[in-house]
Motif scaffolding. Structure first.
Motif, PDB file in Angstrom:
ATOM      1  N   GLU A 121       0.823  -1.208   0.000  1.00  0.00           N
ATOM      2  CA  GLU A 121       0.000   0.000   0.000  1.00  0.00           C
ATOM      3  C   GLU A 121       0.865   1.269   0.000  1.00  0.00           C
ATOM      4  OE1 GLU A 121      -3.869  -1.830   2.362  1.00  0.00           O
ATOM      5  OE2 GLU A 121      -2.547  -0.379   3.346  1.00  0.00           O
ATOM      6  N   LYS A 122       1.979   1.231   0.788  1.00  0.00           N
ATOM      7  CA  LYS A 122       2.882   2.374   0.788  1.00  0.00           C
ATOM      8  C   LYS A 122       3.489   2.590  -0.589  1.00  0.00           C
ATOM      9  CE  LYS A 122       4.234   2.201   5.656  1.00  0.00           C
ATOM     10  NZ  LYS A 122       5.352   1.940   6.606  1.00  0.00           N
ATOM     11  N   LYS A 124       2.147   1.717  -3.400  1.00  0.00           N
ATOM     12  CA  LYS A 124       1.097   2.275  -4.266  1.00  0.00           C
ATOM     13  C   LYS A 124       0.952   3.772  -4.045  1.00  0.00           C
ATOM     14  CE  LYS A 124      -1.666  -1.930  -4.724  1.00  0.00           C
ATOM     15  NZ  LYS A 124      -2.938  -2.588  -4.354  1.00  0.00           N
ATOM     16  N   ASP A 125       1.013   4.173  -2.750  1.00  0.00           N
ATOM     17  CA  ASP A 125       0.913   5.608  -2.458  1.00  0.00           C
ATOM     18  C   ASP A 125       2.060   6.381  -3.094  1.00  0.00           C
ATOM     19  OD1 ASP A 125      -0.275   4.871   0.882  1.00  0.00           O
ATOM     20  OD2 ASP A 125      -1.406   5.223  -0.970  1.00  0.00           O
ATOM     21  N   GLN A 128       1.503   6.656  -6.705  1.00  0.00           N
ATOM     22  CA  GLN A 128       0.493   7.687  -6.955  1.00  0.00           C
ATOM     23  C   GLN A 128       1.089   9.090  -6.843  1.00  0.00           C
ATOM     24  OE1 GLN A 128      -2.549   6.819  -7.914  1.00  0.00           O
ATOM     25  NE2 GLN A 128      -3.105   8.952  -8.266  1.00  0.00           N
ATOM     26  N   LEU A 129       1.981   9.288  -5.851  1.00  0.00           N
ATOM     27  CA  LEU A 129       2.655  10.581  -5.711  1.00  0.00           C
ATOM     28  C   LEU A 129       3.512  10.896  -6.928  1.00  0.00           C
ATOM     29  CD1 LEU A 129       3.753  10.433  -1.975  1.00  0.00           C
ATOM     30  CD2 LEU A 129       2.169  12.085  -2.956  1.00  0.00           C
ATOM     31  N   ASP A 132       1.298  11.961  -9.628  1.00  0.00           N
ATOM     32  CA  ASP A 132       0.827  13.336  -9.405  1.00  0.00           C
ATOM     33  C   ASP A 132       1.905  14.371  -9.749  1.00  0.00           C
ATOM     34  OD1 ASP A 132      -0.983  12.248  -6.463  1.00  0.00           O
ATOM     35  OD2 ASP A 132      -1.633  12.404  -8.554  1.00  0.00           O
TER      36      ASP A 132
END
Length: 315
Positions: A121-122, A124-125, A128-129, A132
């Motif tokens: 999950e980290k 994936k975050d 995602q960053l 962005d």
């Protein structure tokens, strides 16, 4: 443990009485179970059925003990039942310990799985960053392009307006254009450097993700191997336990046969002693009363004594 015939008879009588009472108790329990048909009395019915099963089991054991007392005059069936119950308890304890170990291992695997999920999950975050930031860079590049267009239009307008002005104004405009171009170059460099930095971070994150996936695969394989080894050990232990039970039964059978032979020898020796005692007593009675062959010997002795007395008188 061997008993005398009288003791075995007494115990058989007591066991018969106990078996009769247990039969009566089982019959009463069946009657109570048939009477309670309500849904609220389900627990009571279950308790009564359990009591009835216990009574049946005790009746069976009493019958076995009764047969042993009649045939062998011993408590071997009771001892065997006690040993079987102890072995069952030991096997249940071993199974409980193995279940506890398996549950603990499952919990550790679950925790490791949760940690792996948190790490994914980290990642994936972070991805995602990165996306962005890339999107922001694209927007900044669009803004820079728009600024370029605007600046070019402004410069064109200024050139059109300032064609009639003096050379000083042209120099000022050229200076401004150079400054704008420098600013644009600087912004382009910043954009390229930031884009490279984000690409490098993205590659590093992908490499870390691959490494963590490989580590998790290796850990799962190791845990599966450990589980297989535990299962193999369990099968080996069960085989050893069955072999020990078989040896114990054979040894017990040998001991029982030896005891029976010793008991037979002891009975034979006791019978021989009793026979010798009876023969000695009977011979003593025959000798004291002068019966049978002992009577003739006494008569011969008396005749000899009389003849000796007559000879002395003649002298």
């Amino acid at each position: 443990m061997s008993l005398s015939h009288i003791q075995s008879l007494r115990l058989t009588a007591v066991l018969e009485d106990c078996s009769d009472q247990l039969d009566i108790l089982g019959h009463t329990l069946t009657v109570q179970i048939s009477r309670e048909r309500d849904t609220a009395a389900a627990q009571e019915r279950a308790r009564l059925t359990k009591l009835r099963r216990d009574c049946q089991y005790i009746c069976q054991q009493v019958l076995k003990l009764h047969l042993d007392l009649k045939e062998k005059q011993s408590f071997s069936s009771v001892l065997q039942v006690v040993e079987e119950e102890e072995q069952k308890k030991k096997a249940e304890n071993v199974q409980r310990e193995e279940k506890r170990e398996l549950e603990q291992r499952k919990q550790t695997l679950q925790r490791q799985k949760e940690d792996h999920q948190q790490k994914t999950e980290k990642l994936k975050d972070l991805c995602q960053l990165a996306k962005d930031l890339k999107h922001q860079l694209n927007e900044q590049s669009l803004q820079i392009a728009n600024r370029k267009k605007i600046v070019e239009k402004d410069t064109e307008l200024q050139l059109q307006l300032t064609q009639k002005e003096t050379s000083q104004a042209e120099k000022l405009l050229e200076d401004q254009l150079e400054l704008l171009q420098k600013q644009l170059k600087v912004e382009v460099r910043v954009h390229e450097e930031s884009e490279k930095f984000l690409q490098n971070q993205h590659e590093e994150l992908q490499q870390q993700l691959q490494q963590w996936q490989e580590c998790t695969k290796m850990m799962l394989q190791e845990k599966e191997q450990q589980l297989n080894s535990v299962r193999c050990r369990r099968t080996v232990n069960l085989d050893k336990l069955s072999e020990m039970r078989r040896k114990f039964r054979e040894m017990e059978q040998v001991v029982m046969e030896d005891r029976e032979e010793q008991e037979k020898l002891r009975q034979q020796q006791a019978e021989a002693r009793a026979a010798t005692k009876l023969q000695a007593w009977w011979r003593g009675c025959m000798v004291r009363r002068g019966l049978g062959s002992f009577q003739r010997a006494e008569k011969d002795k008396k005749g000899k004594k009389k003849k000796d007395g007559k000879k002395k008188k003649k002298k």
